[in-house]
Design a protein around this motif. Structure first.
Motif, mmCIF file in Angstrom:
data_model
loop_
_atom_site.group_PDB
_atom_site.id
_atom_site.type_symbol
_atom_site.label_atom_id
_atom_site.label_comp_id
_atom_site.label_asym_id
_atom_site.label_seq_id
_atom_site.Cartn_x
_atom_site.Cartn_y
_atom_site.Cartn_z
ATOM 1 N N LYS A 274 51.932 148.309 5.794
ATOM 2 C CA LYS A 274 52.126 148.302 7.243
ATOM 3 C C LYS A 274 52.563 149.675 7.726
ATOM 4 N N GLU B 213 53.576 145.081 0.940
ATOM 5 C CA GLU B 213 53.186 144.756 2.308
ATOM 6 C C GLU B 213 53.859 145.686 3.306
ATOM 7 N N GLU C 255 49.618 151.951 7.799
ATOM 8 C CA GLU C 255 48.732 151.665 8.924
ATOM 9 C C GLU C 255 49.282 152.281 10.212
#
Length: 73
Positions: free
Chosen positions: A66, A62, A69
């Motif tokens: 992130k 995760e 992104e």
């Protein structure tokens, strides 16, 4: 099942194994049985460790997603 076997039962099993396999094969069978148990314990431990690491791995993924992104923006 094995909880009901007492000392006389174990002695009887050992005597039967001695008669069937002979004194020369008994140490080899014991060694093979010990190696099998050791390998089974190792595999079980590895599985448990993998299950414990799964949430940690999920969090790492995760965080990486992130970060990717943010870099893509």
């Amino acid at each position: 099942m094995l909880q009901n076997i007492g000392v006389p039962g174990l002695i009887l099993i050992l005597v039967i194994a001695l008669v069937i396999f002979g004194p020369s094969k008994l140490p080899e069978i014991g060694r093979a049985f010990g190696n099998t148990l050791k390998e089974f314990k190792k595999s079980t431990r590895d599985l448990v460790d993998d299950e414990e690491e799964s949430p940690k791995e999920q969090k790492k993924l995760e965080v990486v997603e992130k970060a990717e992104e943010k870099v893509a923006k």
